[in-house]
Design a protein around this motif. Structure first.
Motif, PDB file in Angstrom:
ATOM      1  N   LEU A   1       0.826  -1.204   0.000  1.00 29.73           N
ATOM      2  CA  LEU A   1       0.000   0.000   0.000  1.00 29.73           C
ATOM      3  C   LEU A   1       0.863   1.259   0.000  1.00 29.73           C
ATOM      4  O   LEU A   1       0.495   2.265  -0.622  1.00 29.73           O
ATOM      5  CB  LEU A   1      -0.931  -0.007   1.218  1.00 29.73           C
ATOM      6  N   THR A   2       2.024   1.197   0.667  1.00 27.66           N
ATOM      7  CA  THR A   2       2.928   2.342   0.657  1.00 27.66           C
ATOM      8  C   THR A   2       3.473   2.600  -0.744  1.00 27.66           C
ATOM      9  O   THR A   2       3.515   3.744  -1.218  1.00 27.66           O
ATOM     10  CB  THR A   2       4.093   2.107   1.632  1.00 27.66           C
ATOM     11  N   VAL A   3       3.879   1.529  -1.424  1.00 26.71           N
ATOM     12  CA  VAL A   3       4.362   1.673  -2.798  1.00 26.71           C
ATOM     13  C   VAL A   3       3.247   2.205  -3.705  1.00 26.71           C
ATOM     14  O   VAL A   3       3.477   3.044  -4.582  1.00 26.71           O
ATOM     15  CB  VAL A   3       4.905   0.333  -3.316  1.00 26.71           C
ATOM     16  N   SER A   4       2.028   1.725  -3.509  1.00 27.15           N
ATOM     17  CA  SER A   4       0.894   2.196  -4.306  1.00 27.15           C
ATOM     18  C   SER A   4       0.681   3.686  -4.117  1.00 27.15           C
ATOM     19  O   SER A   4       0.451   4.431  -5.076  1.00 27.15           O
ATOM     20  CB  SER A   4      -0.375   1.432  -3.919  1.00 27.15           C
ATOM     21  N   MET A   5       0.766   4.130  -2.865  1.00 30.42           N
ATOM     22  CA  MET A   5       0.572   5.551  -2.581  1.00 30.42           C
ATOM     23  C   MET A   5       1.670   6.396  -3.237  1.00 30.42           C
ATOM     24  O   MET A   5       1.385   7.415  -3.875  1.00 30.42           O
ATOM     25  CB  MET A   5       0.554   5.784  -1.080  1.00 30.42           C
TER      26      MET A   5
END
Length: 430
Positions: free
Chosen positions: A340-344
């Motif tokens: 989710l961090t990479v997606s953000m």
């Protein structure tokens, strides 16, 4: 063949000639009798002649003789006669074109195919032939606006699809599951190809339809770049309402593009997050349309970036590889929070790469986490574009852009949260 099938095939041969003849006759409908080489009747007869040649071929050919001699002989004779009369018409009118000759030969051939081969293929060929003939003005207009860079882009696309792609290995390379070069390159072709469709649409239709069309097409290439560009233009004194309409149209198209990519390469994700993306796009697109309708006299000139420029293609490929590696590594090392961090972070710049990456990880992370990751990327991208608008744009531009984006995100989030309960209620009601 039974009699019914014979009539069906012969009727199709005649019908192909008739629809081609209608188009050819319509173009020369003002010509006097005797001044036109071929019109409705002639092309209808050409299709019929092709069908008759096919029947004769079936009747006289023996198993030991090569197939196609009769049809080929009649086609050569027909083409010679047709070309002669077309030449005499060209000499008299001073206008030279071989289009009608080729159309006559194709009509005859499709008539023969209707009798000897596939009905479906013959019918499709007839429709395609008429479509090409009827598109003369559009195609000629497109060629007048075509530049060498765009022609080079078409060559690059062909090389990407038919030279580079077959040579790439399909086996994943690297740690954390690796990245398949062939799959990555195929997705580059898909992303750039859809963007190029929008680019060609602007070249063919022109930008006289205003900022709404230009913004929507720019959204196929990069909605983030459109938001930044329009913010800067608003700060320079250009009409903010028109610029907001274009930026919102780009955002709406970007949301629809994510939903489309998901549907093409990972349908379960599209079923989960697609309705929310479509709902947000409807809010952005609807308000964009309302603004554009109130400001029909103003437009901003754009220089759309050709998505098949070689540097853009290579950057897209590198971005896909980088995001895919980071997403897989983060998911393996840090679990759901890492993905989710990479997606953000990826969404701040662009949502295409993370969309492709998450869709490719569907089997290992599940539909719910994949949809959540795409939602985070979409929210991050929208918030980032709103931030660019506030930082770079005039207040009249940034306030409108920010409010509409906030409303669209709220609607999309509501749909995303309410969808599972709604689907469950529908299932229980049955």
């Amino acid at each position: 063949m039974e009699n019914l099938e014979l009539f069906e095939r012969f009727g199709l041969a005649i019908a192909i000639g008739a629809i081609v003849g209608v188009e050819r006759h319509w173009r020369e409908r003002d010509e006097e009798e005797g001044k036109r080489t071929a019109g409705l009747r002639t092309f209808t007869l050409a299709g019929m002649l092709g069908g008759l040649a096919g029947f004769i071929e079936q009747a006289v050919s023996a198993p030991s003789t090569p197939r196609g001699l009769v049809v080929t002989g009649i086609l050569i004779a027909f083409s010679a006669v047709f070309a002669l009369y077309q030449y005499r018409e060209s000499e008299a009118s001073g206008s030279y074109s071989v289009t009608s000759v080729i159309a006559g030969m194709a009509t005859f051939s499709l008539g023969a195919l209707a009798v000897l081969g596939s009905l479906t293929l013959a019918a499709a060929g007839g429709v395609a032939l008429v479509a090409i003939l009827a598109s003369r003005e559009v195609l000629h207009g497109f060629m007048k606006t075509l530049t060498w860079n765009e022609l080079r882009s078409a060559i690059i696309f062909l090389a990407m699809a038919f030279i580079v792609l077959p040579a790439l290995p399909t086996t994943p390379i690297g740690p954390f599951g690796g990245v398949s070069p062939a799959e990555t390159w195929m997705l580059v072709i898909l992303l750039a190809g859809i963007s190029f469709i929008g680019y060609v649409a602007v070249k063919a239709l022109g930008q006289t339809r205003g900022e709404l069309l230009a913004g929507a097409v720019s959204g196929l290439v990069s909605s983030t770049a459109t938001a930044i560009n329009n913010a800067q233009l608003s700060a320079a004194g250009h009409p903010p309402q028109v610029l907001v309409a274009g930026a919102l149209a780009a955002n709406a198209v970007s949301c629809l593009k994510v939903a489309l990519f998901s549907a093409l390469i990972a349908a379960p994700i599209a079923w989960r997050i697609g309705p929310a993306l479509v709902a947000a796009a409807l809010v952005m697109g609807g308000i964009s349309l309302l603004i554009a309708r109130r400001n029909t006299t103003e437009s901003i000139s754009h220089n759309s970036r050709n998505p098949f420029e070689l540097p853009a293609v290579l950057k897209m490929a590198l971005l896909l590889v980088a995001v895919a590696f980071l997403a897989r590594a983060s998911a393996a090392l840090f679990g759901d929070a890492g993905l989710l961090t990479v997606s953000m972070l990826s969404g701040i710049a662009d949502v295409d790469a993370i969309t492709v990456t998450v869709a490719g990880m569907l089997d290992s992370i599940g539909t719910e986490l994949a949809a959540t990751a795409l939602g985070v990327a979409a929210i991050s991208n929208t918030v980032a574009k709103s931030g660019y608008a506030v930082a770079l744009g005039a207040s009249a531009y940034s306030i409108r852009f920010l409010l509409v984006n906030a409303g669209a995100l709220a609607v999309g989030f509501f749909v995303y949260q309410a969808l599972p309960a709604l689907l469950q209620a529908v299932v229980l009601s049955r």
